[in-house]
Design a protein around this motif. Structure first.
Motif, short mmCIF file in Angstrom:
data_model
loop_
_atom_site.label_atom_id
_atom_site.label_comp_id
_atom_site.label_asym_id
_atom_site.label_seq_id
_atom_site.Cartn_x
_atom_site.Cartn_y
_atom_site.Cartn_z
N ALA A 269 8.92 -13.37 74.27
CA ALA A 269 8.84 -14.68 74.92
C ALA A 269 8.27 -14.52 76.32
O ALA A 269 8.41 -13.48 76.96
CB ALA A 269 10.24 -15.29 75.00
N HIS A 270 7.62 -15.56 76.79
CA HIS A 270 7.01 -15.54 78.12
C HIS A 270 8.07 -15.88 79.17
O HIS A 270 8.07 -16.95 79.75
CB HIS A 270 5.84 -16.52 78.18
CG HIS A 270 4.69 -16.08 77.33
ND1 HIS A 270 3.51 -16.78 77.26
CD2 HIS A 270 4.52 -15.01 76.51
CE1 HIS A 270 2.67 -16.17 76.45
NE2 HIS A 270 3.28 -15.09 75.98
N THR A 271 8.97 -14.96 79.36
CA THR A 271 10.03 -15.13 80.34
C THR A 271 9.84 -14.12 81.45
O THR A 271 9.64 -12.93 81.19
CB THR A 271 11.41 -14.93 79.69
OG1 THR A 271 11.55 -15.85 78.61
CG2 THR A 271 12.52 -15.15 80.72
N ALA A 272 9.86 -14.58 82.68
CA ALA A 272 9.63 -13.70 83.82
C ALA A 272 10.73 -12.65 83.92
O ALA A 272 11.92 -12.98 83.84
CB ALA A 272 9.55 -14.51 85.10
N LYS A 273 10.33 -11.41 84.06
CA LYS A 273 11.30 -10.35 84.33
C LYS A 273 11.70 -10.46 85.81
O LYS A 273 10.85 -10.66 86.67
CB LYS A 273 10.69 -8.99 84.04
CG LYS A 273 10.43 -8.73 82.57
CD LYS A 273 9.84 -7.35 82.37
CE LYS A 273 9.64 -7.05 80.89
NZ LYS A 273 10.91 -6.93 80.15
N PRO A 274 12.98 -10.34 86.11
CA PRO A 274 13.39 -10.45 87.51
C PRO A 274 12.82 -9.31 88.34
O PRO A 274 12.75 -8.16 87.89
CB PRO A 274 14.92 -10.38 87.44
CG PRO A 274 15.22 -9.71 86.13
CD PRO A 274 14.12 -10.10 85.20
N LEU A 275 12.41 -9.64 89.54
CA LEU A 275 11.86 -8.65 90.46
C LEU A 275 12.97 -8.10 91.34
O LEU A 275 13.97 -8.78 91.60
CB LEU A 275 10.76 -9.26 91.32
CG LEU A 275 9.57 -9.88 90.57
CD1 LEU A 275 8.53 -10.38 91.56
CD2 LEU A 275 8.95 -8.89 89.60
N PRO A 276 12.83 -6.88 91.82
CA PRO A 276 13.87 -6.31 92.68
C PRO A 276 13.96 -7.04 94.01
O PRO A 276 13.01 -7.69 94.46
CB PRO A 276 13.42 -4.86 92.87
CG PRO A 276 11.95 -4.88 92.60
CD PRO A 276 11.73 -5.92 91.57
N ALA A 277 15.11 -6.95 94.64
CA ALA A 277 15.29 -7.56 95.95
C ALA A 277 14.28 -6.96 96.92
O ALA A 277 14.00 -5.76 96.89
CB ALA A 277 16.71 -7.31 96.45
N GLY A 278 13.71 -7.80 97.75
CA GLY A 278 12.73 -7.34 98.71
C GLY A 278 11.31 -7.36 98.22
O GLY A 278 10.39 -7.01 98.98
N ALA A 279 11.07 -7.74 96.97
CA ALA A 279 9.70 -7.84 96.48
C ALA A 279 8.95 -8.90 97.26
O ALA A 279 9.51 -9.96 97.58
CB ALA A 279 9.70 -8.19 95.00
#
Length: 311
Positions: A29-39
């Motif tokens: 599915a086209h679901t955004a993967k969470p980015l790390p804090a501070g990205a």
């Protein structure tokens, strides 16, 4: 329609879909993967990246994962190798619609391959290099090396902005391992193309360790963004591959690195290599020394009236 006929039609549709989409179709599915804090929330204007994204490296959600890796660092310019046109299109779309990062793209395909990049049998997908840039790109040149080795190889060059100033950017992928003589010819072609620019960045997978003889021509023109890395075997070069060799480079001319990092990734057998850069001021031309009028008159006597000074 009979049951046999329905099964035949369904099977035909599945085969047609496989032919059209090929092995590089996105999965998951086209679901955004969470980015790390501070990205970073926006593109970093002085950051560049090179990444061999590995083909064939298959798996669920590959292109969404690749987009998340790029979005984590949000470079201004990205050079991708082993890139299918269809994969790059999906990566760019994911960057825009899932992470709000908009990139322009230029392709440097050197071959068409259904087994690698899908498409249809009469028009397979393009395979080679790609450059993504947050700024528009001009004057693209896609060149195939006269000798590619076991597989066609080449370079892609564009003019774009890094740190707000125009720069010529090259992206290349050299011949596979154990083809040193072929790579030597390829670096000769590349060096000739880049030598004319006093401010340029060369990204790519050179398939050679820093002390390899075939890279001597590059080291004579460039420094790597890894400040401890050089052509001497005594250098401390950070590895960039799963087999712990340095094959991937950010070669700089007219720039100096502020920071360079190698980022491990599960989406390729090569790591992401990113560098934050600063421009190196061009040396000012020497200003001729102006002699005093007394010295000048003594050193350069006037010519007789009506005659030209000797040259």
């Amino acid at each position: 329609m009979t049951r046999t006929g329905a099964r035949w039609l369904a099977g035909s549709l599945i085969v047609a879909c496989v032919l059209l989409l090929g092995p590089s179709a996105p999965n998951g599915a086209h679901t955004a993967k969470p980015l790390p804090a501070g990205a970073p929330q926006e593109v970093v204007p002085n950051r560049v990246m090179t990444w061999n994204i590995c083909n064939p490296c298959k798996g669920s959600g590959q292109n969404i994962g690749r987009a998340a890796e790029i979005a984590t660092y949000a470079p201004q310019v990205i050079g991708l190798q082993e890139a299918c046109v269809g994969d790059v299109e999906r990566i760019r779309d994911h960057l825009q619609y899932l992470y709000g990062l908009i990139y322009h793209v230029e392709y440097g395909s050197v071959l068409r391959s259904w087994s690698r990049c899908g498409g249809v049998p009469w028009k397979p997908g393009g395979f080679g290099q790609a450059i993504l840039s947050a700024a528009p790109m001009t004057d693209p040149v896609n060149a195939e090396y006269p000798e590619g080795g076991s597989e066609d190889r080449g370079y892609l060059a564009v003019t774009t902005l890094v740190d707000g100033r125009p720069v010529r950017v090259f992206n290349t992928h050299l011949a596979q391992r154990r083809q040193e003589s072929v790579r030597a010819k390829q670096t000769g072609v590349l060096a000739k193309a880049v030598r004319r620019y006093d401010r340029t960045i060369v990204l790519g997978d050179f398939n050679a360790v820093p002390e390899a003889a075939e890279l001597a021509g590059m080291w004579s023109l460039f420094a790597d963004a890894d400040p401890g890395c050089g052509p001497s075997a005594a250098g401390t070069c950070e590895p960039t591959t799963d087999w712990r060799s340095k094959f991937d480079y950010v070669f700089l001319r007219g720039f100096a690195p502020l920071e360079q990092d190698v980022r491990l990734t599960p989406y390729s057998d090569h790591d992401l290599v990113q560098a934050d850069l600063r421009r190196v001021p061009r040396p000012r031309p020497a200003v001729p020394r102006v002699n005093s009028s007394r010295d000048s008159s003594a050193a350069s006597p006037r010519s007789p009236r009506g005659t030209a000074p000797a040259v």
